[in-house]
Design an enzyme around this catalytic site. Sequence first.
Site, PDB file in Angstrom:
ATOM      1  N   ASP A  30       0.861  -1.178   0.000  1.00  0.00           N
ATOM      2  CA  ASP A  30       0.000   0.000   0.000  1.00  0.00           C
ATOM      3  C   ASP A  30       0.899   1.230   0.000  1.00  0.00           C
ATOM      4  O   ASP A  30       2.009   1.192   0.540  1.00  0.00           O
ATOM      5  CB  ASP A  30      -0.897   0.005   1.249  1.00  0.00           C
ATOM      6  CG  ASP A  30      -2.128   0.855   1.060  1.00  0.00           C
ATOM      7  OD1 ASP A  30      -3.233   0.300   0.928  1.00  0.00           O
ATOM      8  OD2 ASP A  30      -1.987   2.099   1.010  1.00  0.00           O
ATOM      9  N   THR A 122     -13.393  -3.200  -8.601  1.00  0.00           N
ATOM     10  CA  THR A 122     -14.584  -3.133  -9.457  1.00  0.00           C
ATOM     11  C   THR A 122     -14.310  -2.213 -10.643  1.00  0.00           C
ATOM     12  O   THR A 122     -13.991  -1.032 -10.469  1.00  0.00           O
ATOM     13  CB  THR A 122     -15.775  -2.595  -8.624  1.00  0.00           C
ATOM     14  OG1 THR A 122     -15.973  -3.483  -7.530  1.00  0.00           O
ATOM     15  CG2 THR A 122     -17.032  -2.500  -9.454  1.00  0.00           C
ATOM     16  N   GLU A 155     -14.982  -9.035  -6.603  1.00  0.00           N
ATOM     17  CA  GLU A 155     -15.122  -9.402  -5.187  1.00  0.00           C
ATOM     18  C   GLU A 155     -16.522  -9.011  -4.713  1.00  0.00           C
ATOM     19  O   GLU A 155     -17.029  -7.956  -5.081  1.00  0.00           O
ATOM     20  CB  GLU A 155     -14.055  -8.620  -4.393  1.00  0.00           C
ATOM     21  CG  GLU A 155     -14.128  -8.771  -2.915  1.00  0.00           C
ATOM     22  CD  GLU A 155     -14.036 -10.231  -2.483  1.00  0.00           C
ATOM     23  OE1 GLU A 155     -13.084 -10.920  -2.866  1.00  0.00           O
ATOM     24  OE2 GLU A 155     -14.966 -10.689  -1.779  1.00  0.00           O
ATOM     25  N   PHE A 156     -17.125  -9.867  -3.900  1.00  0.00           N
ATOM     26  CA  PHE A 156     -18.499  -9.612  -3.448  1.00  0.00           C
ATOM     27  C   PHE A 156     -18.612  -9.433  -1.936  1.00  0.00           C
ATOM     28  O   PHE A 156     -19.714  -9.444  -1.401  1.00  0.00           O
ATOM     29  CB  PHE A 156     -19.413 -10.764  -3.890  1.00  0.00           C
ATOM     30  CG  PHE A 156     -19.418 -10.970  -5.384  1.00  0.00           C
ATOM     31  CD1 PHE A 156     -20.229 -10.189  -6.202  1.00  0.00           C
ATOM     32  CD2 PHE A 156     -18.591 -11.909  -5.982  1.00  0.00           C
ATOM     33  CE1 PHE A 156     -20.225 -10.358  -7.580  1.00  0.00           C
ATOM     34  CE2 PHE A 156     -18.574 -12.079  -7.363  1.00  0.00           C
ATOM     35  CZ  PHE A 156     -19.394 -11.300  -8.167  1.00  0.00           C
ATOM     36  N   LYS A 210     -20.251  -8.140 -11.703  1.00  0.00           N
ATOM     37  CA  LYS A 210     -20.191  -7.372 -10.450  1.00  0.00           C
ATOM     38  C   LYS A 210     -21.233  -6.243 -10.452  1.00  0.00           C
ATOM     39  O   LYS A 210     -21.928  -6.007  -9.459  1.00  0.00           O
ATOM     40  CB  LYS A 210     -18.770  -6.820 -10.288  1.00  0.00           C
ATOM     41  CG  LYS A 210     -18.593  -5.801  -9.203  1.00  0.00           C
ATOM     42  CD  LYS A 210     -18.576  -6.420  -7.824  1.00  0.00           C
ATOM     43  CE  LYS A 210     -18.539  -5.300  -6.800  1.00  0.00           C
ATOM     44  NZ  LYS A 210     -18.189  -5.696  -5.494  1.00  0.00           N
ATOM     45  N   LEU A 257     -34.434  -7.184   1.616  1.00  0.00           N
ATOM     46  CA  LEU A 257     -35.781  -6.625   1.508  1.00  0.00           C
ATOM     47  C   LEU A 257     -36.119  -5.844   2.771  1.00  0.00           C
ATOM     48  O   LEU A 257     -37.269  -5.776   3.163  1.00  0.00           O
ATOM     49  CB  LEU A 257     -36.807  -7.736   1.272  1.00  0.00           C
ATOM     50  CG  LEU A 257     -36.822  -8.335  -0.134  1.00  0.00           C
ATOM     51  CD1 LEU A 257     -37.826  -9.477  -0.217  1.00  0.00           C
ATOM     52  CD2 LEU A 257     -37.147  -7.283  -1.203  1.00  0.00           C
ATOM     53  N   GLY A 264     -26.717   2.992   1.090  1.00  0.00           N
ATOM     54  CA  GLY A 264     -25.508   3.827   1.059  1.00  0.00           C
ATOM     55  C   GLY A 264     -24.297   2.930   1.017  1.00  0.00           C
ATOM     56  O   GLY A 264     -24.389   1.764   0.649  1.00  0.00           O
ATOM     57  N   CYS A 267     -20.131   0.987  -2.124  1.00  0.00           N
ATOM     58  CA  CYS A 267     -20.309   0.220  -3.365  1.00  0.00           C
ATOM     59  C   CYS A 267     -21.627   0.471  -4.084  1.00  0.00           C
ATOM     60  O   CYS A 267     -21.627   0.854  -5.257  1.00  0.00           O
ATOM     61  CB  CYS A 267     -20.184  -1.264  -3.073  1.00  0.00           C
ATOM     62  SG  CYS A 267     -18.526  -1.738  -2.650  1.00  0.00           S
ATOM     63  N   LYS A 270     -22.245   3.915  -5.783  1.00  0.00           N
ATOM     64  CA  LYS A 270     -21.219   4.147  -6.812  1.00  0.00           C
ATOM     65  C   LYS A 270     -21.444   3.229  -8.013  1.00  0.00           C
ATOM     66  O   LYS A 270     -21.376   3.659  -9.169  1.00  0.00           O
ATOM     67  CB  LYS A 270     -19.852   3.880  -6.180  1.00  0.00           C
ATOM     68  CG  LYS A 270     -18.700   3.736  -7.137  1.00  0.00           C
ATOM     69  CD  LYS A 270     -17.393   3.565  -6.380  1.00  0.00           C
ATOM     70  CE  LYS A 270     -17.013   2.126  -6.184  1.00  0.00           C
ATOM     71  NZ  LYS A 270     -16.133   1.536  -7.170  1.00  0.00           N
TER      72      LYS A 270
HETATM   73  C1  UDX Z   1     -22.315  -4.246  -0.886  1.00  0.00           C
HETATM   74  C2  UDX Z   1     -22.640  -5.630  -1.459  1.00  0.00           C
HETATM   75  O1  UDX Z   1     -23.588  -6.261  -0.595  1.00  0.00           O
HETATM   76  C3  UDX Z   1     -21.368  -6.453  -1.582  1.00  0.00           C
HETATM   77  O2  UDX Z   1     -21.657  -7.699  -2.194  1.00  0.00           O
HETATM   78  C4  UDX Z   1     -20.344  -5.698  -2.429  1.00  0.00           C
HETATM   79  O3  UDX Z   1     -19.134  -6.415  -2.530  1.00  0.00           O
HETATM   80  C5  UDX Z   1     -20.102  -4.315  -1.849  1.00  0.00           C
HETATM   81  O4  UDX Z   1     -21.348  -3.625  -1.706  1.00  0.00           O
HETATM   82  P1  UDX Z   1     -21.746  -3.239   1.527  1.00  0.00           P
HETATM   83  O5  UDX Z   1     -21.513  -1.942   0.844  1.00  0.00           O
HETATM   84  O6  UDX Z   1     -20.765  -3.705   2.554  1.00  0.00           O
HETATM   85  O7  UDX Z   1     -21.842  -4.428   0.446  1.00  0.00           O
HETATM   86  O8  UDX Z   1     -23.160  -3.141   2.250  1.00  0.00           O
HETATM   87  P2  UDX Z   1     -24.548  -3.906   2.235  1.00  0.00           P
HETATM   88  O9  UDX Z   1     -24.667  -4.740   3.429  1.00  0.00           O
HETATM   89  O10 UDX Z   1     -24.797  -4.519   0.936  1.00  0.00           O
HETATM   90  O11 UDX Z   1     -25.538  -2.653   2.422  1.00  0.00           O
HETATM   91  C6  UDX Z   1     -25.551  -1.577   1.502  1.00  0.00           C
HETATM   92  C7  UDX Z   1     -26.613  -0.567   1.883  1.00  0.00           C
HETATM   93  O12 UDX Z   1     -27.912  -1.087   1.634  1.00  0.00           O
HETATM   94  C8  UDX Z   1     -26.604  -0.132   3.344  1.00  0.00           C
HETATM   95  O13 UDX Z   1     -26.827   1.263   3.397  1.00  0.00           O
HETATM   96  C9  UDX Z   1     -27.771  -0.873   3.956  1.00  0.00           C
HETATM   97  O14 UDX Z   1     -28.360  -0.197   5.051  1.00  0.00           O
HETATM   98  C10 UDX Z   1     -28.736  -0.910   2.768  1.00  0.00           C
HETATM   99  N1  UDX Z   1     -29.683  -2.037   2.846  1.00  0.00           N
HETATM  100  C11 UDX Z   1     -29.216  -3.316   2.720  1.00  0.00           C
HETATM  101  C12 UDX Z   1     -31.033  -1.788   3.019  1.00  0.00           C
HETATM  102  O15 UDX Z   1     -31.469  -0.624   3.141  1.00  0.00           O
HETATM  103  N2  UDX Z   1     -31.903  -2.844   3.021  1.00  0.00           N
HETATM  104  C13 UDX Z   1     -31.477  -4.133   2.888  1.00  0.00           C
HETATM  105  O16 UDX Z   1     -32.332  -5.029   2.891  1.00  0.00           O
HETATM  106  C14 UDX Z   1     -30.100  -4.379   2.736  1.00  0.00           C
END
Ligand code: UDX
Length: 437
Positions: A30, A122, A155-156, A210, A257, A264, A267, A270
């Site tokens: 890094d 990504t 990556e997920f 992705k 759901l 927010g 990921c 964006k």
């Molecule tokens: C997400 C994807 O899930 C992941 O596979 C990818 O690699 C990166 O982006 P992450 O950003 O860590 O992961 O958060 P995630 O748990 O997916 O939640 C994203 C946003 O959606 C959060 O603001 C969360 O509050 C919102 N959310 C999620 C909801 O409002 N309702 C839901 O049912 C699920």
Amino acid sequence: MKIGIIGLGFVGLSFASVLASKGYSVIGVDVDKEKLKKIKNGVVPFYEPKLQSMLKKSLKNCLKVSTNISDLEKCSLIFVTVGTPQKKNGEIDLTMIKNVTNKIGKLLSKTRYKPVIIIKSTIIPRTTQRVILPILQRLSGKKIGKDFGLVTNPEFLRETMAVHDTLYPHVIVLGGDNNSFMKKVRKFYYNLHHNVPIVLTNYGTAEIIKYANNSFLATKISFINQIANICEEIPDVNVDDVSRTIGLDPRIGNLFLDAGPGYGGSCLPKDVKAIIDFSTKLGVNPTLLAAVEKTNKQQINSIIELIKQNIGKIHGEKIAVLGIAFKPETDDIRDSVSIELVNMLVKLGGKISIHDPKAIENARKIFRDKVKYLNSVSAAVKDCNCAVIMTAWNEYKKINNESIKHMTTKFIIDSRRIISNKNLNAKYFAIGLGQKL
Ligand code: UDX
């Protein structure tokens, strides 16, 4: 087998720690010296559950860190996990990927080793072939498939579940030519995760998988948020019962759901913007995805309207926002809808107090002296005319009449329905719940 990982954020550091803890010899690179110093001392530079202990274990094993990509010369697999942040127009910013690719290209020019470069960041379809590959070949003077391999491997993992998702991914996607380099990567993943499906495809398909994945998740959220808004207008109706029930239909599935204030994080927002921008450039009108994004923004506007309707105005009013992190168990506030809400309330002249169990230090860097920072819920809501719960932290599930007793007007907006069963001595509104008859 020596493994190099370039970019030690959520993805890179989790991957590096998990691999090293399993006994692989890993060098993490890094450019941020401060960050590397912390990592070397076993300190994760951000809050991610379980990563700290995994990092400590990996440092005892074979994890090394460096600022220098040429230290990766003897690595057979070099993973690129640097960020691809958002530009103002929605496009992704490839500056970091290009910088790293330049350095790898130079490294390739000087070495007799034949590594596989594996892109986990990504990236929009065709970036591997149109941007990364030409740089690598030009700067190294070498040939893909003969002197080095190049594989796209999206990556997920989810933040707050980074260690779990790295240990137990649901799928491995490998994009590229089906040559000996690809076989090497496939074997590596097969040894790591015996029972996980490995999808072999070409670069462009791996890249768009992705975006399809994340934009579908965003679509699910906007869908249920729209249903939630309808539920709110029908007395006694509960969106959680709706989600639970439609989720039992295997064609729908019960995850993602949960209605709320909108998605927010670093990921989903964006990636939806980037695919909208990409689709438009291709001449494909992204009608559905544009609606997903519009619906997402609408959630915050609805909260603002609700506050106005209930306390009359926002200018000069004391309002508490509980939860700044984009989800619980993280200090990450990137693209958190809570930030958007606070900014809008401040702009409208509200006197805002904020609370978050982990994200206050990050919030300070953004809001500075524009808001008050409180270290308990009761202190944050004291003298306020409205409190808005934005993040489903466990701590907020304990809110009771005692915690809100010093509010001037007891008006609570619960965007996550986490205290709907509390029968508080307050005017209570929750996203997705119709008012009680
Ligand atoms: C997400 C994807 O899930 C992941 O596979 C990818 O690699 C990166 O982006 P992450 O950003 O860590 O992961 O958060 P995630 O748990 O997916 O939640 C994203 C946003 O959606 C959060 O603001 C969360 O509050 C919102 N959310 C999620 C909801 O409002 N309702 C839901 O049912 C699920």
